[in-house]
Design an enzyme around this catalytic site. Structure first.
Site, mmCIF file in Angstrom:
data_model
loop_
_atom_site.group_PDB
_atom_site.id
_atom_site.type_symbol
_atom_site.label_atom_id
_atom_site.label_comp_id
_atom_site.label_asym_id
_atom_site.label_seq_id
_atom_site.Cartn_x
_atom_site.Cartn_y
_atom_site.Cartn_z
ATOM 1 N N TYR A 187 4.271 -13.147 -6.513
ATOM 2 C CA TYR A 187 3.861 -14.306 -5.718
ATOM 3 C C TYR A 187 4.523 -15.555 -6.269
ATOM 4 C CZ TYR A 187 0.462 -11.637 -3.090
ATOM 5 O OH TYR A 187 -0.120 -10.729 -2.244
ATOM 6 N N GLU B 232 -4.637 -6.860 5.475
ATOM 7 C CA GLU B 232 -5.783 -6.456 4.672
ATOM 8 C C GLU B 232 -7.017 -7.160 5.230
ATOM 9 O OE1 GLU B 232 -5.248 -7.887 0.661
ATOM 10 O OE2 GLU B 232 -6.888 -6.688 -0.115
ATOM 11 N N GLU C 197 4.158 -6.757 -2.178
ATOM 12 C CA GLU C 197 3.500 -8.031 -1.843
ATOM 13 C C GLU C 197 4.375 -9.166 -2.352
ATOM 14 O OE1 GLU C 197 -0.640 -8.414 -3.018
ATOM 15 O OE2 GLU C 197 -1.021 -6.301 -2.561
ATOM 16 N N GLN D 250 0.602 -12.422 3.833
ATOM 17 C CA GLN D 250 0.275 -11.331 4.725
ATOM 18 C C GLN D 250 0.609 -11.759 6.155
ATOM 19 O OE1 GLN D 250 -3.714 -9.808 4.020
ATOM 20 N NE2 GLN D 250 -3.381 -9.670 1.808
ATOM 21 N N ASN E 68 -3.558 0.019 -6.488
ATOM 22 C CA ASN E 68 -3.050 -1.334 -6.225
ATOM 23 C C ASN E 68 -3.297 -2.208 -7.445
ATOM 24 O OD1 ASN E 68 -2.215 -3.673 -4.413
ATOM 25 N ND2 ASN E 68 -4.229 -4.349 -5.083
ATOM 26 N N GLU E 69 -2.266 -2.846 -7.921
ATOM 27 C CA GLU E 69 -2.381 -3.808 -9.032
ATOM 28 C C GLU E 69 -3.347 -3.291 -10.106
ATOM 29 O OE1 GLU E 69 -3.053 -7.762 -7.439
ATOM 30 O OE2 GLU E 69 -1.087 -7.766 -6.493
#
Ligand code: AHR
Length: 515
Positions: free
Chosen positions: A254, A25, A321, A369, A173-174
């Site tokens: 995460y 990204e 992610e 990432q 996204n999210e």
């Protein structure tokens, strides 16, 4: 002594190569500096892509790469990233403290070239926040239309005669970040998912469903109550009336390490070590929970009433992610930059093994990432580039792609500080991962294969201390090395793994032992 039985004949399922996916990204220096330096850069490059990163990624051959975000996808207009580079508009990125202009030098064509160079399938995430259904549809036409429409001709004029054939499309996204409720998103999702072109032709009009996969935005995996409510409510909405196609559901998780500030990715004690190890292990239960909720949601879909029924509803769970997110990432510059110690390599290995073990539940996953951001595989600065120990884990684990996960029993069961194990079988070779999560102690292990196997090779990744990392000054302080040969007694092998290490042992199956 920890004992493991590797049930060489009890297969759990296929390990989709896509479980080893990557995510990039325009955030901090992930893309600019990390991947794209431009053709006139003094950094050695292949037509603008930095050589060191591309060469190392070619060896890794990541199966899939997700782009342009992430949060950046929410405001990304694909048209800004095509055409002559010197004429592209300049936009601004304020995500996560990046605060930089985007000269849009790395756009759709550059991303496709990058994917081709390293052997990955592209996953594009569409802009659902400041974009539109029309914008998404045009991007799809531009990328995938073979017939000479205006958009296909524009692609050709920009250097790509052949369609890109993009299969994976993320819708939003999210979206739970404040912009939508599950009901809002379900209603938006219906529109976006229904607007997908089928790319059917006269010859294959009804032959097969669209090759393009619709990936819906899943919940925030770090919010235990909200994520359950989100998934239940989203599928409940879809079930109310003729559900749209949904090929996959994208959970983000995460491993937050934000208790201590400062360079907490580098400085930690035993408590900090085990907190991070424990944190990454939570993902396994989130996967079980979300997979079950998806099945419950699909079961509520209305029954088809006539001939035009769609085939049975299915939806894969993906983890778009994942990775360690240390508090340091917020303070460091470039944005979200963090170092990766052997502790990060261990949680990377544990997380990949969670996916491997649950390959019957998870279809695809992307680490956040690839370069210079969070749980990265590379760190760059100008012409300097290092591979973090996370890269070594991905490379070492490549052998599992396309293999069959095996059932493995461990006595006693795994606790933080133990050795976590996983095994797969491919072409008559059993590959066993041994992740010693103990910060200080080496561990003795016994592997019982219940059949005759021959030791082939061993690799081990460890540091000279639990907070060791690779730096520009010491780029290869942590690197995979040859591991010790195990001691054999019939179908049983004994070995010792060093403290804080990731090992891979491989064995060739010979013949069955009758016990
Ligand atoms: O990976 C960094 C950011 O984390 C992504 O842009 C966003 O999707 C997530 O919150």
């Amino acid at each position: 002594m920890q004992k493991n039985i590797v049930h060489f004949n009890r297969e759990k399922g296929l390990i989709y190569p896509e479980l080893h996916g990557q995510f990039i990204e325009f955030l901090g220096s992930c893309i600019y500096d990390g991947i794209w330096v431009g053709e006139s850069s003094r950094v050695p490059n292949y037509n603008g892509f930095r050589k060191d990163v591309v060469d190392a990624l070619q060896e890794l051959a990541p199966p899939v790469i997700r782009w342009p975000g992430g949060c950046y996808a929410d405001t990304y207009h694909w048209r800004f990233g095509i055409g002559k580079r010197e004429e592209r508009p300049v936009t601004y990125n304020e995500n996560f403290g990046t605060y930089e202009k985007d000269f849009n030098q790395f756009g759709t064509h550059e991303f496709m070239k990058f994917c081709r160079m390293v052997g990955a399938k592209p996953w594009l995430n569409v802009n659902m926040l400041s974009g539109s259904v029309a914008e998404m549809r045009d991007w799809m036409e531009y990328c995938n239309r073979r017939e000479p429409t205006s958009l296909a001709k524009e692609r050709e004029a920009n250097g790509a005669k052949e369609p890109f054939g993009v299969q994976y499309w993320g819708i939003g996204n999210e979206v739970w970040g404040g912009s939508l409720t599950p009901a809002d998103y379900a209603s938006e999702y219906r529109k976006y998912a229904s607007a997908f072109p089928s790319f059917a032709t006269e010859e294959n009009a009804f032959a097969k469903p669209s090759f393009m996969k619709r990936i819906a935005c899943g919940p925030d995996g770090n919010k235990p109550k909200e994520r359950v409510a989100w998934t239940k409510d989203f599928f409940k909405e879809l079930a109310k009336y003729r559900p749209p196609v949904i090929d996959a559901y994208d959970l983000h998780f995460y491993n937050w390490n934000i208790k201590n500030s400062g360079r907490n990715e580098l400085k930690f004690d035993e408590t900090g070590w085990y907190e991070v190890i424990l944190g990454c292990l939570e993902l396994e239960e989130v996967i079980w929970e979300q997979y079950a909720l998806i099945q419950e949601g699909l079961a509520e879909y209305p029954a088809a009433e006539d001939f035009f029924k769609v085939s049975e509803a299915h939806c894969k769970l993906v983890v778009g992610e994942w990775g360690n997110w240390h508090a340091a990432a917020f303070a460091n510059q470039p944005a979200l930059y963090q170092q990766c110690t052997i502790r990060d390599a261990i949680t990377t290995a544990l997380t990949l093994d969670i996916f491997h073990r649950n390959c019957d539940l998870v279809g695809m996953a992307c680490v956040a990432q690839t370069v210079n951001v969070l749980n990265s595989l590379f760190l760059t600065e100008g012409d300097k580039c290092i591979r973090t120990p996370n890269y070594d884990v991905f490379l070492m684990y490549k052998v599992h792609r396309g293999g069959k996960a095996l059932v493995l029993e461990q006595f006693p069961g795994s606790q933080p500080g133990d050795v976590f194990t996983f095994a797969s079988k491919k072409a008559g070779v059993i590959s066993v991962n041994l992740v010693n999560t103990h910060m200080k102690l080496a561990k003795e292990m016994e592997l019982d294969f219940e059949t005759e196997v021959l030791f082939l090779k061993a690799e081990v990744l460890t540091g000279d201390s639990p907070d060791a990392y690779n730096s520009f000054e010491q780029p290869d302080r942590i690197r995979t090395k040859e591991g010790e040969s195990p001691e054999r007694n019939g179908a049983v092998y004994k070995l010792t793994v060093p403290a804080a290490s990731v090992s891979l042992y491989q064995f060739q199956i010979q013949r069955k032992i009758v016990k």
